[in-house]
Design a protein around this motif. Structure first.
Motif, PDB file in Angstrom:
ATOM      1  N   LYS A  11       0.955   4.802  -7.277  1.00 10.02           N
ATOM      2  CA  LYS A  11       0.990   6.213  -6.915  1.00 10.02           C
ATOM      3  C   LYS A  11       1.959   6.959  -7.823  1.00 10.02           C
ATOM      4  O   LYS A  11       2.865   6.367  -8.410  1.00 10.02           O
ATOM      5  CB  LYS A  11       1.385   6.367  -5.447  1.00 10.02           C
ATOM      6  CG  LYS A  11       0.372   5.734  -4.491  1.00 10.02           C
ATOM      7  CD  LYS A  11       0.784   5.846  -3.038  1.00 10.02           C
ATOM      8  CE  LYS A  11      -0.244   5.180  -2.132  1.00 10.02           C
ATOM      9  NZ  LYS A  11       0.131   5.253  -0.696  1.00 10.02           N
ATOM     10  N   THR A  65       0.803  -1.225   0.000  1.00  9.87           N
ATOM     11  CA  THR A  65       0.000   0.000   0.000  1.00  9.87           C
ATOM     12  C   THR A  65       0.837   1.277   0.000  1.00  9.87           C
ATOM     13  O   THR A  65       0.292   2.354  -0.221  1.00  9.87           O
ATOM     14  CB  THR A  65      -0.929   0.036   1.214  1.00  9.87           C
ATOM     15  OG1 THR A  65      -0.149  -0.137   2.418  1.00  9.87           O
ATOM     16  CG2 THR A  65      -1.971  -1.079   1.132  1.00  9.87           C
ATOM     17  N   ASP A 113      -2.406   2.241  -4.617  1.00 12.29           N
ATOM     18  CA  ASP A 113      -3.532   2.796  -3.864  1.00 12.29           C
ATOM     19  C   ASP A 113      -4.716   1.837  -3.812  1.00 12.29           C
ATOM     20  O   ASP A 113      -4.672   0.711  -4.339  1.00 12.29           O
ATOM     21  CB  ASP A 113      -3.940   4.160  -4.428  1.00 12.29           C
ATOM     22  CG  ASP A 113      -4.510   4.098  -5.844  1.00 12.29           C
ATOM     23  OD1 ASP A 113      -4.972   3.012  -6.269  1.00 12.29           O
ATOM     24  OD2 ASP A 113      -4.496   5.140  -6.526  1.00 12.29           O
ATOM     25  N   ALA A 114      -5.814   2.286  -3.195  1.00  9.16           N
ATOM     26  CA  ALA A 114      -6.987   1.442  -2.991  1.00  9.16           C
ATOM     27  C   ALA A 114      -7.667   1.058  -4.293  1.00  9.16           C
ATOM     28  O   ALA A 114      -8.457   0.105  -4.334  1.00  9.16           O
ATOM     29  CB  ALA A 114      -7.979   2.153  -2.071  1.00  9.16           C
ATOM     30  N   ASN A 115      -7.396   1.784  -5.366  1.00  9.68           N
ATOM     31  CA  ASN A 115      -7.964   1.482  -6.672  1.00  9.68           C
ATOM     32  C   ASN A 115      -7.083   0.545  -7.495  1.00  9.68           C
ATOM     33  O   ASN A 115      -7.369   0.285  -8.668  1.00  9.68           O
ATOM     34  CB  ASN A 115      -8.192   2.768  -7.460  1.00  9.68           C
ATOM     35  CG  ASN A 115      -9.208   3.673  -6.800  1.00  9.68           C
ATOM     36  OD1 ASN A 115     -10.285   3.225  -6.408  1.00  9.68           O
ATOM     37  ND2 ASN A 115      -8.874   4.956  -6.654  1.00  9.68           N
ATOM     38  N   GLY A 116      -5.993   0.066  -6.893  1.00  5.76           N
ATOM     39  CA  GLY A 116      -5.079  -0.813  -7.602  1.00  5.76           C
ATOM     40  C   GLY A 116      -4.183  -0.079  -8.573  1.00  5.76           C
ATOM     41  O   GLY A 116      -3.630  -0.689  -9.492  1.00  5.76           O
ATOM     42  N   LEU A 117      -4.016   1.220  -8.376  1.00  7.93           N
ATOM     43  CA  LEU A 117      -3.194   2.041  -9.257  1.00  7.93           C
ATOM     44  C   LEU A 117      -1.917   2.460  -8.542  1.00  7.93           C
ATOM     45  O   LEU A 117      -1.937   2.772  -7.335  1.00  7.93           O
ATOM     46  CB  LEU A 117      -3.964   3.299  -9.689  1.00  7.93           C
ATOM     47  CG  LEU A 117      -5.281   3.056 -10.431  1.00  7.93           C
ATOM     48  CD1 LEU A 117      -5.980   4.389 -10.707  1.00  7.93           C
ATOM     49  CD2 LEU A 117      -5.048   2.296 -11.731  1.00  7.93           C
TER      50      LEU A 117
END
Length: 232
Positions: A203, A193, A197-201
């Motif tokens: 940073k 993490t 990010d939480a969207n699987g993208l």
């Protein structure tokens, strides 16, 4: 500690020639554009002779990438030249492969930019203990993660589709490096993490953010004070 900057294996030299041949057409186009940018004064340097400005437009972005690849190549050349205590054969193999990739990337950008390329950078790795695994892998993770966020953060600024394609191919390799290094530090952390990010993208980071961090490992400071961001 002196940083080695030129030595590679014979296999790496052959791979470099193949890579440069593969990207030859794009390299020639970049060199022409670089010469044009120089004539328009886009490569004027700050007053401090130790500072370098990347320039403007696509050439500026390519010089930005070239600066980061110089830094990574110099780091891995030193890692392999002075292996840390207790390094395993598999770690040596992994890090040697990464070294060869980074040298290829560095040399590609230098050849592609031609007369438009920024100069060779002088590194400062005094904060890294190259005899200690934790110190080396921690620095490797920082450099690799920074490299991926740099490409992701600057990709939208590239105007040429050809340059964008090359950048995409390079950043995908840098992401493989980052995942491997992270996993060597902590098993299972290849897409942790701190980078995804939480969207699987993955940073991203701005040019200014990346250069502020990279300059901590450079005696030659790199800036983007003249970069012309597109209007939105």
């Amino acid at each position: 500690m002196k940083t080695e900057t030129n030595s590679t294996t014979g296999g790496a030299n052959m791979a470099r020639r193949s890579f440069l041949r593969y990207a030859g057409a794009g390299a020639a186009a970049v060199a022409v554009l670089g010469a044009s940018s120089c004539r328009t004064g886009h490569f004027d340097l700050p007053a401090n002779e130790n500072n370098i400005d990347i320039g403007m437009g696509d050439i500026g972005i390519l010089n930005y990438a070239y600066a980061l690849e110089q830094l990574e190549a110099a780091f891995y050349l030193q890692v392999i030249a002075t292996p840390y205590s207790g390094i395993s054969s598999i770690e040596t193999s992994y890090l040697t492969d990464i070294r060869d990739h980074e040298v290829l990337h560095r040399d590609f950008f230098k050849a592609a930019l031609g007369s438009g390329a920024i100069g060779s950078l002088t590194t400062d790795f005094s904060s890294i203990n190259f005899s200690d695994r934790t110190s080396v892998l921690g620095a490797a993770k920082l450099l690799e993660d920074t490299g991926v966020t740099a490409y992701d953060g600057a990709g939208y600024l590239i105007q040429s589709a050809d340059y964008l394609t090359i950048a995409g191919k390079i950043v995908s390799v840098e992401a493989r490096h980052a995942a491997l290094i992270s996993n060597l530090i902590k098993s299972g952390s290849f897409a942790d993490t701190d980078q995804v990010d939480a969207n699987g993208l993955n940073k991203s980071a701005t040019i200014a953010q990346v250069l502020a961090g990279a300059n901590g490992f450079l005696k030659t400071k790199v800036y983007a004070s003249n970069f012309n961001y597109p209007k939105v």
